[in-house]
Scaffold this motif. Sequence first.
Motif, PDB file in Angstrom:
ATOM      1  N   ILE A 174       0.840  -1.206   0.000  1.00 42.19           N
ATOM      2  CA  ILE A 174       0.000   0.000   0.000  1.00 42.19           C
ATOM      3  C   ILE A 174       0.874   1.254   0.000  1.00 42.19           C
ATOM      4  N   GLU A 175       1.916   1.252   0.814  1.00 42.48           N
ATOM      5  CA  GLU A 175       2.806   2.420   0.855  1.00 42.48           C
ATOM      6  C   GLU A 175       3.507   2.620  -0.481  1.00 42.48           C
ATOM      7  N   ARG A 176       3.824   1.534  -1.161  1.00 43.90           N
ATOM      8  CA  ARG A 176       4.436   1.649  -2.484  1.00 43.90           C
ATOM      9  C   ARG A 176       3.450   2.284  -3.471  1.00 43.90           C
ATOM     10  N   HIS A 177       2.199   1.818  -3.415  1.00 42.30           N
ATOM     11  CA  HIS A 177       1.187   2.351  -4.336  1.00 42.30           C
ATOM     12  C   HIS A 177       0.936   3.840  -4.082  1.00 42.30           C
ATOM     13  N   TYR A 178       0.884   4.229  -2.803  1.00 43.12           N
ATOM     14  CA  TYR A 178       0.600   5.624  -2.440  1.00 43.12           C
ATOM     15  C   TYR A 178       1.864   6.373  -2.032  1.00 43.12           C
ATOM     16  N   GLN A 179       2.970   6.062  -2.674  1.00 41.11           N
ATOM     17  CA  GLN A 179       4.266   6.630  -2.283  1.00 41.11           C
ATOM     18  C   GLN A 179       4.235   8.160  -2.242  1.00 41.11           C
ATOM     19  N   VAL A 180       3.675   8.784  -3.268  1.00 48.82           N
ATOM     20  CA  VAL A 180       3.636  10.255  -3.320  1.00 48.82           C
ATOM     21  C   VAL A 180       2.798  10.799  -2.172  1.00 48.82           C
ATOM     22  N   GLU A 181       1.599  10.224  -1.988  1.00 53.86           N
ATOM     23  CA  GLU A 181       0.698  10.694  -0.928  1.00 53.86           C
ATOM     24  C   GLU A 181       1.279  10.437   0.459  1.00 53.86           C
ATOM     25  N   VAL A 182       1.975   9.305   0.633  1.00 52.54           N
ATOM     26  CA  VAL A 182       2.623   9.013   1.915  1.00 52.54           C
ATOM     27  C   VAL A 182       3.701  10.059   2.201  1.00 52.54           C
ATOM     28  N   ASN A 183       4.501  10.366   1.201  1.00 48.24           N
ATOM     29  CA  ASN A 183       5.569  11.357   1.381  1.00 48.24           C
ATOM     30  C   ASN A 183       5.021  12.744   1.706  1.00 48.24           C
ATOM     31  N   LEU A 184       3.816  13.040   1.212  1.00 45.87           N
ATOM     32  CA  LEU A 184       3.186  14.333   1.484  1.00 45.87           C
ATOM     33  C   LEU A 184       2.401  14.334   2.798  1.00 45.87           C
ATOM     34  N   GLY A 185       2.304  13.179   3.447  1.00 46.05           N
ATOM     35  CA  GLY A 185       1.551  13.073   4.694  1.00 46.05           C
ATOM     36  C   GLY A 185       0.048  12.987   4.491  1.00 46.05           C
ATOM     37  N   LYS A 186      -0.383  12.810   3.254  1.00 45.71           N
ATOM     38  CA  LYS A 186      -1.822  12.729   2.962  1.00 45.71           C
ATOM     39  C   LYS A 186      -2.370  11.317   3.178  1.00 45.71           C
ATOM     40  N   VAL A 187      -1.492  10.325   3.139  1.00 41.83           N
ATOM     41  CA  VAL A 187      -1.879   8.941   3.411  1.00 41.83           C
ATOM     42  C   VAL A 187      -0.919   8.379   4.453  1.00 41.83           C
ATOM     43  N   LYS A 188      -1.462   7.740   5.468  1.00 44.44           N
ATOM     44  CA  LYS A 188      -0.667   7.009   6.454  1.00 44.44           C
ATOM     45  C   LYS A 188      -1.166   5.578   6.482  1.00 44.44           C
ATOM     46  N   VAL A 189      -0.245   4.646   6.678  1.00 45.25           N
ATOM     47  CA  VAL A 189      -0.588   3.229   6.697  1.00 45.25           C
ATOM     48  C   VAL A 189      -0.021   2.627   7.981  1.00 45.25           C
ATOM     49  N   MET A 190      -0.842   1.866   8.699  1.00 43.07           N
ATOM     50  CA  MET A 190      -0.346   1.231   9.915  1.00 43.07           C
ATOM     51  C   MET A 190      -0.994  -0.132  10.106  1.00 43.07           C
ATOM     52  N   VAL A 191      -0.264  -0.990  10.787  1.00 43.41           N
ATOM     53  CA  VAL A 191      -0.783  -2.299  11.169  1.00 43.41           C
ATOM     54  C   VAL A 191      -1.390  -2.160  12.559  1.00 43.41           C
ATOM     55  N   ILE A 192      -2.612  -2.692  12.724  1.00 44.64           N
ATOM     56  CA  ILE A 192      -3.269  -2.650  14.024  1.00 44.64           C
ATOM     57  C   ILE A 192      -3.598  -4.081  14.450  1.00 44.64           C
ATOM     58  N   PRO A 193      -3.822  -4.320  15.734  1.00 44.30           N
ATOM     59  CA  PRO A 193      -4.225  -5.670  16.159  1.00 44.30           C
ATOM     60  C   PRO A 193      -5.514  -6.086  15.460  1.00 44.30           C
ATOM     61  N   ASP A 194      -5.714  -7.384  15.321  1.00 42.21           N
ATOM     62  CA  ASP A 194      -6.960  -7.870  14.730  1.00 42.21           C
ATOM     63  C   ASP A 194      -8.113  -7.479  15.648  1.00 42.21           C
ATOM     64  N   ILE A 195      -9.128  -6.845  15.085  1.00 44.79           N
ATOM     65  CA  ILE A 195     -10.229  -6.346  15.904  1.00 44.79           C
ATOM     66  C   ILE A 195     -11.490  -7.158  15.665  1.00 44.79           C
ATOM     67  N   SER A 196     -12.380  -7.141  16.641  1.00 47.54           N
ATOM     68  CA  SER A 196     -13.669  -7.815  16.501  1.00 47.54           C
ATOM     69  C   SER A 196     -14.798  -6.824  16.294  1.00 47.54           C
ATOM     70  N   SER A 197     -14.562  -5.555  16.634  1.00 44.09           N
ATOM     71  CA  SER A 197     -15.617  -4.547  16.471  1.00 44.09           C
ATOM     72  C   SER A 197     -14.998  -3.163  16.507  1.00 44.09           C
ATOM     73  N   VAL A 198     -15.752  -2.197  16.009  1.00 42.78           N
ATOM     74  CA  VAL A 198     -15.400  -0.783  16.130  1.00 42.78           C
ATOM     75  C   VAL A 198     -16.477  -0.162  17.002  1.00 42.78           C
ATOM     76  N   GLU A 199     -16.090   0.382  18.128  1.00 47.14           N
ATOM     77  CA  GLU A 199     -17.055   0.874  19.108  1.00 47.14           C
ATOM     78  C   GLU A 199     -16.763   2.317  19.461  1.00 47.14           C
ATOM     79  N   PHE A 200     -17.772   3.000  19.987  1.00 48.35           N
ATOM     80  CA  PHE A 200     -17.599   4.405  20.332  1.00 48.35           C
ATOM     81  C   PHE A 200     -18.515   4.760  21.475  1.00 48.35           C
TER      82      PHE A 200
END
Length: 198
Positions: free
Chosen positions: A137-163
């Motif tokens: 993903i970072e390779r595909h969005y290399q320009v946007e990543v360098n500009l700070g417009k796209v960030k990519v991160m690995v997160i733990p496997d989740i079971s839900s999104v709650e708020f």
Amino acid sequence: MMANQYYEVIDTLSIEKEGKTYLCQTFNVGLKEFLENNYGKELYIYGESLDQDKIRGIVIGEENNNEWGKIVHVGSSLPAKDGRYAMFVGRWQPLHEGHQALFQQAMNEGKNVLICIRDIEPDEKNPFSADTVKTNIERHYQVEVNLGKVKVMVIPDISSVEFGRGVGYDIIERIPPQQIGEISATKIREQMRSEGKL
């Protein structure tokens, strides 16, 4: 009909009814009423069964093959600020045109994009490690990543999104047009295997 019942999405992206093509989507009763009252779209029930907790149904607005739909399920309690990120959580196995079109919807609104990759054990459906997905993903969005417009991160496997109450961000569902919705990571993986790329 009881207010806590839900319209359960049917298994197809669209359905023919009286010579027109309609999109299928999951809605609860409150949201159905909100959309009908505020957007003037009539929503229909398909195969209603009142003796079940869930009823099979369809939603429905006439299909436009080129436009995305958007439903704000929860509105932010804070005013919008520049530089904030729209977060997307998924496996992205692999990143494909449908995912890219999804991210582009937020970019088109002037938002930055945070792509979160669930850290799951590789298997038949998930042949790539989370780190490999991140690199791709970072390779595909290399320009946007360098500009700070796209960030990519690995997160733990989740079971839900709650708020909780008073969240400072919107919770938005993006509804793809049919040609985007039909893009299948499963089919892409099958093709990659047949070509010896997996």
